[in-house]
Design a protein around this motif. Structure first.
Motif, PDB file in Angstrom:
ATOM      1  N   VAL A  68      -3.305   2.250  15.994  1.00 49.40           N
ATOM      2  CA  VAL A  68      -3.436   1.664  14.587  1.00 49.40           C
ATOM      3  C   VAL A  68      -4.699   0.973  14.176  1.00 49.40           C
ATOM      4  N   ASP A  69      -5.586   0.475  15.220  1.00 48.06           N
ATOM      5  CA  ASP A  69      -6.773  -0.285  14.983  1.00 48.06           C
ATOM      6  C   ASP A  69      -7.832   1.001  14.554  1.00 48.06           C
ATOM      7  N   ARG A  70      -7.471   2.136  15.138  1.00 42.99           N
ATOM      8  CA  ARG A  70      -8.501   3.631  14.797  1.00 42.99           C
ATOM      9  C   ARG A  70      -8.559   3.572  13.374  1.00 42.99           C
ATOM     10  N   LEU A  71      -7.252   3.433  12.674  1.00 47.78           N
ATOM     11  CA  LEU A  71      -7.238   3.675  11.352  1.00 47.78           C
ATOM     12  C   LEU A  71      -8.581   2.955  10.723  1.00 47.78           C
ATOM     13  N   CYS A  72      -8.874   1.658  10.955  1.00 40.70           N
ATOM     14  CA  CYS A  72      -9.869   1.043  10.300  1.00 40.70           C
ATOM     15  C   CYS A  72     -11.166   1.122  10.564  1.00 40.70           C
ATOM     16  N   HIS A  73     -11.186   1.895  11.546  1.00 47.71           N
ATOM     17  CA  HIS A  73     -12.738   2.285  12.407  1.00 47.71           C
ATOM     18  C   HIS A  73     -13.093   3.735  12.195  1.00 47.71           C
ATOM     19  N   THR A  74     -12.238   4.346  12.113  1.00 51.85           N
ATOM     20  CA  THR A  74     -12.393   5.814  12.010  1.00 51.85           C
ATOM     21  C   THR A  74     -11.892   6.599  10.732  1.00 51.85           C
ATOM     22  N   LYS A  75     -12.772   7.036   9.911  1.00 58.21           N
ATOM     23  CA  LYS A  75     -12.072   7.613   8.591  1.00 58.21           C
ATOM     24  C   LYS A  75     -11.287   9.004   9.100  1.00 58.21           C
ATOM     25  N   LEU A  76     -10.071   9.176   8.448  1.00 56.72           N
ATOM     26  CA  LEU A  76      -9.543  10.535   8.683  1.00 56.72           C
ATOM     27  C   LEU A  76     -10.408  11.636   8.332  1.00 56.72           C
ATOM     28  N   SER A  77     -10.344  12.639   8.957  1.00 57.47           N
ATOM     29  CA  SER A  77     -11.087  13.943   8.600  1.00 57.47           C
ATOM     30  C   SER A  77     -10.531  14.503   7.291  1.00 57.47           C
ATOM     31  N   ASP A  78     -11.288  15.171   6.515  1.00 51.83           N
ATOM     32  CA  ASP A  78     -10.700  16.063   5.416  1.00 51.83           C
ATOM     33  C   ASP A  78      -9.488  16.767   6.053  1.00 51.83           C
ATOM     34  N   GLU A  79      -9.551  17.427   7.085  1.00 56.16           N
ATOM     35  CA  GLU A  79      -8.456  18.306   7.474  1.00 56.16           C
ATOM     36  C   GLU A  79      -7.281  17.357   7.827  1.00 56.16           C
ATOM     37  N   GLU A  80      -7.461  16.282   8.636  1.00 56.50           N
ATOM     38  CA  GLU A  80      -6.451  15.493   8.857  1.00 56.50           C
ATOM     39  C   GLU A  80      -5.598  14.889   7.645  1.00 56.50           C
ATOM     40  N   LEU A  81      -6.590  14.781   6.550  1.00 52.39           N
ATOM     41  CA  LEU A  81      -5.852  14.058   5.305  1.00 52.39           C
ATOM     42  C   LEU A  81      -5.284  15.209   4.461  1.00 52.39           C
ATOM     43  N   ARG A  82      -5.637  16.419   4.514  1.00 57.10           N
ATOM     44  CA  ARG A  82      -5.010  17.649   4.126  1.00 57.10           C
ATOM     45  C   ARG A  82      -3.855  17.847   4.572  1.00 57.10           C
ATOM     46  N   ARG A  83      -3.610  17.780   6.132  1.00 57.05           N
ATOM     47  CA  ARG A  83      -2.390  18.210   6.756  1.00 57.05           C
ATOM     48  C   ARG A  83      -1.505  16.892   6.285  1.00 57.05           C
ATOM     49  N   SER A  84      -1.722  15.558   6.243  1.00 54.44           N
ATOM     50  CA  SER A  84      -0.950  14.775   6.094  1.00 54.44           C
ATOM     51  C   SER A  84      -0.306  14.537   4.696  1.00 54.44           C
ATOM     52  N   LYS A  85      -1.395  15.097   3.652  1.00 52.36           N
ATOM     53  CA  LYS A  85      -0.720  15.132   2.260  1.00 52.36           C
ATOM     54  C   LYS A  85       0.254  16.384   2.183  1.00 52.36           C
ATOM     55  N   ASN A  86      -0.097  17.485   2.746  1.00 51.27           N
ATOM     56  CA  ASN A  86       1.082  18.320   2.880  1.00 51.27           C
ATOM     57  C   ASN A  86       2.007  18.270   3.312  1.00 51.27           C
TER      58      ASN A  86
END
Length: 435
Positions: free
Chosen positions: A338-356
């Motif tokens: 959970v802490d990682r979400l505030c320190h490391t941006k999601l990559s474009d691919e991670e964001l795309r997969r999650s949106k899909n």
């Protein structure tokens, strides 16, 4: 009239008494689904009456001034229909599904039940005993215990702090008069939405609803104002000793309501961003928590995340079932992800997969008549309007890595921690938990 993203035309009508009718025509199958929403639920329960809405849902179909429980059951079962009631945090729900030919009669029956329930004493007593049995059963389930204690710590004296079932203390004291008073207060046409989908014309749908509900008059008094406590995060650790075969670990964070900016000083994009992060973290076998903590590290029997849609402040939670000897490692593993979400941006691919994934599941949840009636009625009763069906998709699509990390930093910093497990697993935790 509003067109949804899947080219569903949603017809909206308001009767003279304030009752809202939503209708989606779907001639593909000879089934009509109807969802009747009341702005009630556990949010509207008075202090000390936790479980009231649940008990009302259990007995509202058990009698009217002219029909017994058996007669009602026979009317429904003789035509193979389904009819029932339930309660949620922010609303009361009455559901009906039947073939088109039987719909007028079943809708009329639903009108009688919603408008004139008799709450027979014997039925109230029976359902109260069954509810108490369910409450005691939950008290033996480690996850239910951990989540219940977490919820109480986060919400304190807010109505959300209790399970919809209530507590043994409150349910034991509920009476038929309490049910009648709650019903008289909130069950009124200007506090109600009827959402339908199926093989009908829009005109026929309105005519049938008006026939059963159009002469229902609102009482002369206004709906009561809801005074709720202001919630501020006060993270704490809750350790519950129980000799279980696995430890249950839950991390919880106060999160914004679906009203997107009306509570907790939220930014309008925060709700959508956290929905997306919830999908990324804990939705399915490809989620971050499942891959990192179960597949790679073998820590979890089960692991997931949740972020329910609420009118008031919600909660973002991650949880895991793990071997007792791994409890401390599991807590730190969950916190690190959970802490990682505030320190490391999601990559474009991670964001795309999650949106899909999120938008694909959202689309699949609007296929049947029952699903259509549910989602549009739900949005209307929450005050979001049926246009939120389009707004939600647009907001998810617009989330960027920056918006996601901003929302994570704003809400997912310091967790409430609730753990149920054997003494051997809990004893070192006060020293070993991450600061």
């Amino acid at each position: 009239m509003v067109q949804s993203p899947l080219n569903r035309i949603v017809h909206r009508t308001v009767l003279d008494n304030g009752l809202v009718i939503l209708f989606v025509e779907n001639p593909a199958a000879d089934i009509i689904a109807c969802r009747m929403f009341i702005r009630a639920g556990t949010l509207k329960e008075p202090p000390g009456f936790s479980g009231l809405a649940h008990l009302l849902a259990a007995v509202i179909t058990k009698g009217t001034d002219t029909l017994t429980s058996l007669e009602i059951a026979e009317k429904v079962e003789s035509v193979g229909a389904s009819l029932g009631a339930d309660t949620a945090a922010d609303y009361f729900l009455f559901s009906l599904k039947t073939v088109s030919a039987d719909f007028p009669d079943l809708l009329d029956l639903a009108g009688q039940l919603l408008r004139n329930p008799s709450f027979p004493e014997a039925e109230v007593e029976l359902e109260r005993r069954l509810t108490l049995r369910s409450i005691r059963s939950q008290q033996e389930q480690p996850f239910a215990i951990a989540f219940d204690r977490l919820r109480q710590a986060m919400y304190l004296n807010h109505p959300y702090s209790f399970s919809s079932l209530g507590t043994e203390e409150t349910v034991s004291q509920l009476t038929a008069e309490d049910l009648h008073n709650y019903h008289q207060t909130y069950f009124r046409p200007d506090n109600m939405v009827i959402s339908l989908a199926g093989r009908l014309s829009p005109e026929e749908a309105v005519r049938l609803v008006e026939k059963s509900f159009g002469d229902w008059q609102n009482p002369p008094v206004l709906l009561p104002d809801l005074s709720l406590p202001f919630l501020t995060p006060q993270p704490q650790q809750i350790l519950i000793e129980q000799e279980t075969q696995q430890s249950i670990v839950i991390l919880g964070y106060l999160a914004p309501s679906v009203r997107r900016g009306e509570a907790m000083n939220a930014n309008p994009s925060d709700y959508a961003a956290l929905k997306l992060l919830n999908t990324y973290l804990g939705n399915g076998l490809s989620s971050r928590l499942f891959v990192e903590l179960r597949e790679k590290r073998g820590l979890a029997y089960e692991v997931s995340a949740l972020f329910p849609t609420r009118l008031e402040a919600s909660q973002f939670a991650v949880y895991m079932g793990t071997a007792p000897e791994n409890t401390t490692v599991a807590v730190n593993g969950l916190r690190a992800e959970v802490d990682r979400l505030c320190h490391t941006k999601l990559s474009d691919e991670e964001l795309r997969r999650s949106k899909n994934k999120l938008l694909g599941q959202y689309a699949l949840g609007k296929q049947t008549n029952a699903q259509l009636a549910q989602i549009f009625g739900w949005y209307e009763i929450l005050g979001l309007g049926i246009e939120f069906d389009t707004v939600f998709i647009e907001e998810i699509s617009a989330i960027t890595p920056t918006l996601a990390i901003d929302a994570a930093c704003r809400y997912l910093s310091e967790p409430y921690i609730s753990i149920v497990g054997p003494a051997s697993a809990l004893s070192p935790l006060s020293l070993a938990l991450c600061p």
